[in-house]
Scaffold this motif. Structure first.
Motif, mmCIF file in Angstrom:
data_model
loop_
_atom_site.group_PDB
_atom_site.id
_atom_site.type_symbol
_atom_site.label_atom_id
_atom_site.label_comp_id
_atom_site.label_asym_id
_atom_site.label_seq_id
_atom_site.Cartn_x
_atom_site.Cartn_y
_atom_site.Cartn_z
ATOM 1 N N ILE A 185 -0.025 2.080 -10.315
ATOM 2 C CA ILE A 185 0.962 2.413 -9.279
ATOM 3 C C ILE A 185 2.342 1.881 -9.663
ATOM 4 C CG2 ILE A 185 1.615 1.984 -6.878
ATOM 5 C CD1 ILE A 185 -1.414 1.975 -6.236
ATOM 6 N N TYR A 228 -4.390 5.012 -5.418
ATOM 7 C CA TYR A 228 -4.825 3.927 -4.523
ATOM 8 C C TYR A 228 -6.158 4.270 -3.867
ATOM 9 C CZ TYR A 228 -4.936 0.828 -0.470
ATOM 10 O OH TYR A 228 -5.320 -0.087 0.484
ATOM 11 N N GLU A 256 0.844 -1.197 0.000
ATOM 12 C CA GLU A 256 0.000 0.000 0.000
ATOM 13 C C GLU A 256 0.881 1.249 0.000
ATOM 14 O OE1 GLU A 256 -3.140 2.095 3.099
ATOM 15 O OE2 GLU A 256 -3.072 -0.107 2.959
ATOM 16 N N PRO A 257 0.618 2.200 -0.892
ATOM 17 C CA PRO A 257 1.449 3.415 -0.944
ATOM 18 C C PRO A 257 1.378 4.195 0.366
ATOM 19 C CG PRO A 257 0.032 3.230 -2.884
ATOM 20 C CD PRO A 257 -0.435 2.195 -1.912
ATOM 21 N N ASP A 258 2.489 4.867 0.704
ATOM 22 C CA ASP A 258 2.477 5.653 1.938
ATOM 23 C C ASP A 258 1.643 6.923 1.741
ATOM 24 O OD1 ASP A 258 4.068 7.919 0.984
ATOM 25 O OD2 ASP A 258 5.763 6.523 0.976
ATOM 26 N N GLN A 307 -3.140 -1.551 -9.258
ATOM 27 C CA GLN A 307 -1.767 -2.037 -9.063
ATOM 28 C C GLN A 307 -0.894 -1.728 -10.280
ATOM 29 O OE1 GLN A 307 -0.403 -4.995 -6.667
ATOM 30 N NE2 GLN A 307 -1.411 -3.518 -5.324
ATOM 31 N N ASN A 333 -0.007 12.518 -2.449
ATOM 32 C CA ASN A 333 0.955 12.127 -3.480
ATOM 33 C C ASN A 333 0.260 11.262 -4.541
ATOM 34 O OD1 ASN A 333 1.558 9.106 -3.148
ATOM 35 N ND2 ASN A 333 1.863 9.851 -1.049
ATOM 36 N N GLU A 387 0.717 8.303 -6.078
ATOM 37 C CA GLU A 387 0.464 6.876 -5.851
ATOM 38 C C GLU A 387 -0.683 6.678 -4.864
ATOM 39 O OE1 GLU A 387 3.905 4.662 -4.689
ATOM 40 O OE2 GLU A 387 5.158 5.528 -6.278
ATOM 41 N N ARG A 388 -0.651 7.466 -3.785
ATOM 42 C CA ARG A 388 -1.702 7.328 -2.774
ATOM 43 C C ARG A 388 -3.045 7.805 -3.324
ATOM 44 N NH1 ARG A 388 -2.110 4.329 1.915
ATOM 45 N NH2 ARG A 388 -4.175 4.856 2.720
ATOM 46 N N ARG A 437 5.794 4.003 -10.203
ATOM 47 C CA ARG A 437 7.029 3.675 -9.482
ATOM 48 C C ARG A 437 8.155 3.275 -10.428
ATOM 49 N NH1 ARG A 437 4.939 -0.053 -4.335
ATOM 50 N NH2 ARG A 437 3.623 1.563 -3.373
#
Length: 552
Positions: A133, A101, A27-29, A130, A95, A97-98, A137
């Protein structure tokens, strides 16, 4: 342990090195946005476009049902409402990625809460999330690993798109920790003819590079195979390959008792593959494809054209068409009720059609007209029938509209309990083992937590099949099987022993079932059936039948 037990799919055997499927991304921060929002939005837009294009490319390569699945996922990656949510979160300082998500997770939760067909789409949304993300990354997306050499794929489970895209030149066999005999992984593996064992609870103990033997017929993964076991696996593989490539013959037991082998098809496009695999007709033609993507029911002319296309592929052969089976995991805005708390037990199948009889009348009219213009032997059956009164309703209406052979599906235990009365009215009965198991065991077939109950080998299910078989034999009427159970070669023999007169399955399973039937007489099939009926559980039934086979 030298052997890891599971539920085998088909009769295939394979050996080779293990290659594990990568674990999902973490899970992204929730760290705050670094840099400006415009750049972050642009990076997300580029990632969405790359993922959508990749899914579309994969779909075009896969073709068939897989293409539809992946094209639907590509559309999810470009859903404007999800993108608006992502942008709003980035604007608020999240951010990229989050933000991706969170947005996809929100939609996943909505679909999961809806259950059934829409609940399944939640997993597809998760897969898309997924992939996006991973693109952000700059890493490979989780999924089927790539390899220059053949391997045995080991995974917790596979998404439908993953299974549909397996490279059969590289994937020797499939082993999953989760899933049962009617899970989507098992169904797709069976449809593609992949040697597979699902529900191997100790699959996490297998490591990359470890040589194993996957014996689907025995339902075991041999973790430390000897040279003799490896040689035996190769012998079984060659034997099965010979059976698949053998000249096509009618389905029959060793003593010559005929057991017609039919195919389950979802659209006229599936017919050529079924014919090539040796199908002696169609035991289940699912008509939902005409209705699912439409805001309203297609007219008689539109339906007739599709029915004619299918029937022309099987001149002189039996084609069993199921009337529209909507509801539960296949809701339709123009037919089924909204906001049912438990749609699997709600107004579905014939119940929904009877509530909107004009839709049923149009379908039966289109089928009768198609029948008049073709040379196939058309049989039509109603889904989700509960009792004799509903049987009388459907058969009477079908006769009125020109259907010559009308029957019902046995998916609800009450039909089996009243089998003698039902078969006094219906021309035939076809057993849908997937739903019959679901309703007998009170286990939602779409719910993974109760997948272990979804096993057609359970003696409670087999006893209902026996009641239907006995009733059909008493009045000289056919009792067919059209659920996934017919694709299990040994279980297919047991079903014949219980009184099944025809077996219908995915075309890829026809060769295995044909070969297995040819090794047993009717008397042996009945002995196998008796052993299964006397067992206390599904696992015990499998074991009891295996003991009978060994003693023959």
């Amino acid at each position: 342990m030298p052997e890891l037990p599971g539920v085998g799919v088909g009769r295939g055997t394979a050996s080779g090195p293990v290659l594990r499927m990568a674990a999902p991304l973490g899970e992204p921060d929730a760290s705050p946005l670094q840099g400006d929002a415009a750049s972050a939005k642009a990076s997300v837009g580029e990632a969405l476009a790359v993922v959508a294009a990749d899914l579309g490319r994969r779909g075009a390569l896969a073709g068939g049902d897989a293409q539809q699945v992946l094209e639907a996922q590509a559309l999810m990656a470009q859903d404007p409402s999800i993108l608006d949510d992502v942008h709003a979160q980035i604007d608020s300082g999240t951010n990229p990625e989050r933000a991706v998500y969170n947005a996809f997770k929100s939609f996943q939760d909505i679909l999961s809460g809806m259950g059934g067909y829409m609940g399944e789409r939640a997993a597809d949304l998760g897969d898309v999330s997924q992939r996006i993300i991973a693109q952000l990354r700059g890493v490979h997306a989780p999924g089927v690993p790539e390899s220059d050499t053949p391997f045995v794929l080991v995974a917790r489970d596979l998404a439908p798109a993953d299974t549909a895209l397996l490279d059969l030149d590289k994937v020797l066999a499939l082993v999953t920790r989760d899933g049962g005999p009617t899970s989507h992984t098992a169904i797709l593996a069976r449809a593609k003819g992949i040697t597979a064992i699902v529900g191997v609870t100790s699959a996490d103990d297998l490591v990359d590079g470890q040589t194993v033997v996957v014996d689907a017929g025995a339902g075991v993964v041999i973790t430390e195979p000897t040279d003799e076991q490896l040689a035996e696996a190769e012998r079984k593989r060659a034997e099965r390959l010979a059976a698949v490539n053998a000249p096509l013959t009618p389905g029959a037991l060793k003593d010559g008792t005929l057991v017609p082998l039919l195919a389950n098809v979802g659209s006229p496009n599936d017919a050529p593959a079924a014919v090539a695999a040796g199908a002696e007709g169609v035991g289940l033609f699912r008509t939902e494809f005409l209705f699912l993507d439409s805001p309203y029911a297609p007219d008689v002319a539109t339906q007739k054209a599709s029915y004619v296309a299918l029937l022309k592929e099987f001149p002189g052969k039996k084609v069993v068409v199921r009337a529209l089976d909507a509801g539960a995991d296949k809701p339709l805005p123009f037919l089924t009720d909204k906001d049912e708390e438990n749609p699997a037990l709600g107004r579905r199948g014939l119940r929904a059609l009877r509530h909107h009889e004009e839709i049923l009348r149009d379908q039966l009219t289109a089928l009768a007209q198609a029948d008049a213009e073709t040379e196939a032997d058309l049989w039509v059956m109603a889904p989700m029938v509960a009792d004799v009164e509903e049987t009388e309703y459907f058969v009477s209406l079908a006769r009125e509209l020109g259907i010559r052979t009308a029957g019902v599906m046995a998916e609800v235990p009450s039909v089996a309990l009243m089998a003698d009365q039902v078969l006094g009215v219906a021309d035939f009965v076809s057993i849908g083992t997937n739903d019959l198991t679901q309703y007998t065991m009170a286990a939602d077939r779409m719910l993974g937590t109760v997948a272990s109950y979804q096993d057609p080998w359970h003696p409670a299910v087999l006893r209902l099949v026996a009641q239907l078989g006995d009733a059909g034999r008493a009045v000289g009427k056919g009792v067919g099987i059209c659920g996934e159970a017919a694709s299990d070669p040994v279980l297919a023999v047991v079903l014949v022993g219980l009184g099944a007169t025809t077996l219908s399955m995915t075309p890829a399973a026809l060769a295995d079932v044909r070969a297995e039937l040819s090794t047993h007489t009717l008397d042996e099939a009945r002995r196998m059936a008796a052993a299964a009926l006397a067992a206390p559980s599904a696992a015990a039934a499998r074991s009891a039948v295996a003991s009978v086979v060994t003693s023959l």
